[in-house]
Scaffold this motif. Structure first.
Motif, PDB file in Angstrom:
ATOM      1  N   GLN A 183      -2.293  14.143  -3.326  1.00 57.19           N
ATOM      2  CA  GLN A 183      -3.329  13.227  -3.808  1.00 57.19           C
ATOM      3  C   GLN A 183      -4.697  13.545  -3.213  1.00 57.19           C
ATOM      4  O   GLN A 183      -5.630  12.773  -3.366  1.00 57.19           O
ATOM      5  N   LEU A 184      -4.819  14.712  -2.588  1.00 58.58           N
ATOM      6  CA  LEU A 184      -6.031  15.069  -1.865  1.00 58.58           C
ATOM      7  C   LEU A 184      -7.290  14.947  -2.718  1.00 58.58           C
ATOM      8  O   LEU A 184      -8.337  14.519  -2.240  1.00 58.58           O
ATOM      9  N   PHE A 185      -7.189  15.335  -4.006  1.00 58.96           N
ATOM     10  CA  PHE A 185      -8.372  15.333  -4.866  1.00 58.96           C
ATOM     11  C   PHE A 185      -8.408  14.156  -5.844  1.00 58.96           C
ATOM     12  O   PHE A 185      -9.315  14.075  -6.667  1.00 58.96           O
ATOM     13  N   SER A 186      -7.440  13.275  -5.751  1.00 63.57           N
ATOM     14  CA  SER A 186      -7.385  12.164  -6.698  1.00 63.57           C
ATOM     15  C   SER A 186      -7.414  10.787  -6.034  1.00 63.57           C
ATOM     16  O   SER A 186      -7.430   9.776  -6.730  1.00 63.57           O
ATOM     17  N   ARG A 187      -7.455  10.774  -4.705  1.00 61.41           N
ATOM     18  CA  ARG A 187      -7.356   9.481  -4.018  1.00 61.41           C
ATOM     19  C   ARG A 187      -8.108   9.518  -2.694  1.00 61.41           C
ATOM     20  O   ARG A 187      -8.097  10.510  -1.986  1.00 61.41           O
ATOM     21  N   SER A 188      -8.770   8.419  -2.390  1.00 60.89           N
ATOM     22  CA  SER A 188      -9.397   8.229  -1.085  1.00 60.89           C
ATOM     23  C   SER A 188      -8.855   6.943  -0.473  1.00 60.89           C
ATOM     24  O   SER A 188      -8.661   5.945  -1.187  1.00 60.89           O
ATOM     25  N   LEU A 189      -8.615   6.967   0.826  1.00 62.81           N
ATOM     26  CA  LEU A 189      -8.045   5.808   1.510  1.00 62.81           C
ATOM     27  C   LEU A 189      -8.765   5.610   2.836  1.00 62.81           C
ATOM     28  O   LEU A 189      -8.820   6.529   3.661  1.00 62.81           O
ATOM     29  N   PHE A 190      -9.317   4.409   3.017  1.00 65.36           N
ATOM     30  CA  PHE A 190     -10.077   4.082   4.226  1.00 65.36           C
ATOM     31  C   PHE A 190      -9.562   2.788   4.851  1.00 65.36           C
ATOM     32  O   PHE A 190      -9.008   1.929   4.156  1.00 65.36           O
ATOM     33  N   PHE A 191      -9.809   2.651   6.155  1.00 65.39           N
ATOM     34  CA  PHE A 191      -9.320   1.487   6.891  1.00 65.39           C
ATOM     35  C   PHE A 191     -10.451   0.814   7.664  1.00 65.39           C
ATOM     36  O   PHE A 191     -11.422   1.448   8.076  1.00 65.39           O
ATOM     37  N   PRO A 229     -11.529   6.940   7.600  1.00 70.53           N
ATOM     38  CA  PRO A 229     -10.734   7.579   6.547  1.00 70.53           C
ATOM     39  C   PRO A 229      -9.314   7.890   7.000  1.00 70.53           C
ATOM     40  O   PRO A 229      -9.054   8.079   8.190  1.00 70.53           O
ATOM     41  N   HIS A 230      -8.408   7.940   6.039  1.00 70.25           N
ATOM     42  CA  HIS A 230      -7.041   8.368   6.329  1.00 70.25           C
ATOM     43  C   HIS A 230      -7.099   9.810   6.818  1.00 70.25           C
ATOM     44  O   HIS A 230      -7.792  10.648   6.223  1.00 70.25           O
ATOM     45  N   PRO A 231      -6.380  10.148   7.880  1.00 68.78           N
ATOM     46  CA  PRO A 231      -6.507  11.498   8.457  1.00 68.78           C
ATOM     47  C   PRO A 231      -6.118  12.628   7.524  1.00 68.78           C
ATOM     48  O   PRO A 231      -6.572  13.768   7.705  1.00 68.78           O
ATOM     49  N   ARG A 232      -5.297  12.359   6.498  1.00 68.03           N
ATOM     50  CA  ARG A 232      -4.879  13.434   5.598  1.00 68.03           C
ATOM     51  C   ARG A 232      -5.712  13.493   4.334  1.00 68.03           C
ATOM     52  O   ARG A 232      -5.489  14.367   3.485  1.00 68.03           O
ATOM     53  N   SER A 233      -6.672  12.587   4.173  1.00 72.88           N
ATOM     54  CA  SER A 233      -7.538  12.604   2.999  1.00 72.88           C
ATOM     55  C   SER A 233      -8.628  13.650   3.166  1.00 72.88           C
ATOM     56  O   SER A 233      -8.834  14.212   4.253  1.00 72.88           O
ATOM     57  N   GLN A 234      -9.357  13.929   2.083  1.00 73.84           N
ATOM     58  CA  GLN A 234     -10.474  14.875   2.164  1.00 73.84           C
ATOM     59  C   GLN A 234     -11.482  14.445   3.221  1.00 73.84           C
ATOM     60  O   GLN A 234     -11.924  15.253   4.048  1.00 73.84           O
ATOM     61  N   GLU A 235     -11.814  13.160   3.178  1.00 74.93           N
ATOM     62  CA  GLU A 235     -12.800  12.642   4.130  1.00 74.93           C
ATOM     63  C   GLU A 235     -12.273  12.700   5.561  1.00 74.93           C
ATOM     64  O   GLU A 235     -13.019  12.992   6.494  1.00 74.93           O
ATOM     65  N   GLY A 236     -10.968  12.430   5.728  1.00 78.19           N
ATOM     66  CA  GLY A 236     -10.375  12.484   7.055  1.00 78.19           C
ATOM     67  C   GLY A 236     -10.336  13.895   7.612  1.00 78.19           C
ATOM     68  O   GLY A 236     -10.604  14.123   8.799  1.00 78.19           O
ATOM     69  N   LEU A 241       0.841  -1.194   0.000  1.00 80.97           N
ATOM     70  CA  LEU A 241       0.000   0.000   0.000  1.00 80.97           C
ATOM     71  C   LEU A 241       0.876   1.244   0.000  1.00 80.97           C
ATOM     72  O   LEU A 241       1.729   1.426   0.874  1.00 80.97           O
ATOM     73  N   ALA A 242       0.668   2.091  -0.991  1.00 78.12           N
ATOM     74  CA  ALA A 242       1.475   3.309  -1.108  1.00 78.12           C
ATOM     75  C   ALA A 242       1.068   4.321  -0.039  1.00 78.12           C
ATOM     76  O   ALA A 242      -0.098   4.417   0.333  1.00 78.12           O
ATOM     77  N   GLU A 243       2.036   5.068   0.426  1.00 76.42           N
ATOM     78  CA  GLU A 243       1.766   6.090   1.420  1.00 76.42           C
ATOM     79  C   GLU A 243       0.892   7.183   0.824  1.00 76.42           C
ATOM     80  O   GLU A 243       1.031   7.534  -0.352  1.00 76.42           O
ATOM     81  N   TYR A 244      -0.003   7.708   1.633  1.00 81.69           N
ATOM     82  CA  TYR A 244      -0.888   8.769   1.157  1.00 81.69           C
ATOM     83  C   TYR A 244      -0.125  10.089   1.144  1.00 81.69           C
ATOM     84  O   TYR A 244       0.468  10.493   2.148  1.00 81.69           O
ATOM     85  N   ARG A 245      -0.148  10.767  -0.012  1.00 81.92           N
ATOM     86  CA  ARG A 245       0.554  12.041  -0.163  1.00 81.92           C
ATOM     87  C   ARG A 245      -0.453  13.180  -0.199  1.00 81.92           C
ATOM     88  O   ARG A 245      -1.564  13.039  -0.705  1.00 81.92           O
ATOM     89  N   ARG A 246      -0.049  14.333   0.298  1.00 82.01           N
ATOM     90  CA  ARG A 246      -0.948  15.488   0.338  1.00 82.01           C
ATOM     91  C   ARG A 246      -1.393  15.926  -1.049  1.00 82.01           C
ATOM     92  O   ARG A 246      -2.499  16.436  -1.222  1.00 82.01           O
TER      93      ARG A 246
END
Length: 220
Positions: A29-37, A121-128, A22-27
């Motif tokens: 990628q805020l508008f191109s990626r969502s990551l949930f756990f 949601p990942h804390p740095r994502s839009q949803e997070g 799993l690739a690390e979430y980058r800032r």
């Protein structure tokens, strides 16, 4: 019955993962990626949604070019991938994933015995970031949510009235049911304002996974 058939179809489209990490979430990628756990002892599952598929991803998803690909990871290792909407099998149930025109509308764990819960949601994502804002400022968050709902309801009512007027202008319809004139006629600037406000309202609700097929499709 329809729900079961839909679930079966979605599960049939799931493919084996490639075992990648799993690739690390980058800032950026805020508008191109969502990551949930999802924590299901003794494992941690992650769902990675990419809204902008690159050429390589599109080639891997030839049967759904242009749709947002998603992948399921277990303890950081890819185990499944699928086009959207998707239903990933996990112990005790499935994870349902679906997108709308502006973001996510489903990211839920649905146990076999019924009920459902939203993934974390990942804390740095839009949803997070939206979830953190809601925890820090609950009253303001609730007010924003209420305003978003009101805007979409207004847009829905205006759209229905204008649609009814347009339909009854058709000669065949007018002959049988008469004509209807909408009591609401917005100037062009108001229409543009309502459309823009509606878009941001749908986006705000998508960040909270509050999708409603009737309300949130008004401006989608």
């Amino acid at each position: 019955m329809v729900k079961k058939l839909t679930r079966r179809w979605q599960l049939s489209r799931v493919r084996s993962g490639d075992g990648s990490a799993l690739a690390e979430y980058r800032r950026w990628q805020l508008f191109s990626r969502s990551l949930f756990f999802l924590d299901l002892e003794p494992h941690v599952y992650a769902v990675d949604v990419r809204y902008l598929a690159d050429a390589k991803t599109r080639k891997q998803h030839e049967d759904a070019v242009g749709k947002s690909p998603a992948a399921l990871y277990r303890d950081g290792v890819q185990v499944f991938r699928s086009n959207l909407p998707a239903a990933f099998p996990v112990p005790g149930g499935v994870i349902e994933v679906a997108t709308s025109a502006v973001g996510l509308k489903r990211m839920h764990f649905v146990p076999d015995h019924g009920g459902e819960r939203t993934l974390r949601p990942h804390p740095r994502s839009q949803e997070g970031l939206r979830a953190r804002f809601g925890r820090r400022f609950p009253r303001t968050s609730a007010a924003i949510g209420a305003v978003s709902l009101v805007i979409l309801l207004v847009a829905l009512v205006v759209g229905l009235l204008q649609g009814a007027e347009a339909v009854t202008k058709i000669p065949v319809v007018a002959e049988h049911v008469g004509t209807f004139t909408s009591p609401v006629h917005l100037p062009q600037w108001a229409k543009i304002t309502l459309t823009v406000a509606g878009f941001f309202s749908v986006l705000e609700r998508a960040l909270r996974l509050r999708y409603n097929r009737l309300i949130d499709s008004v401006t989608s």
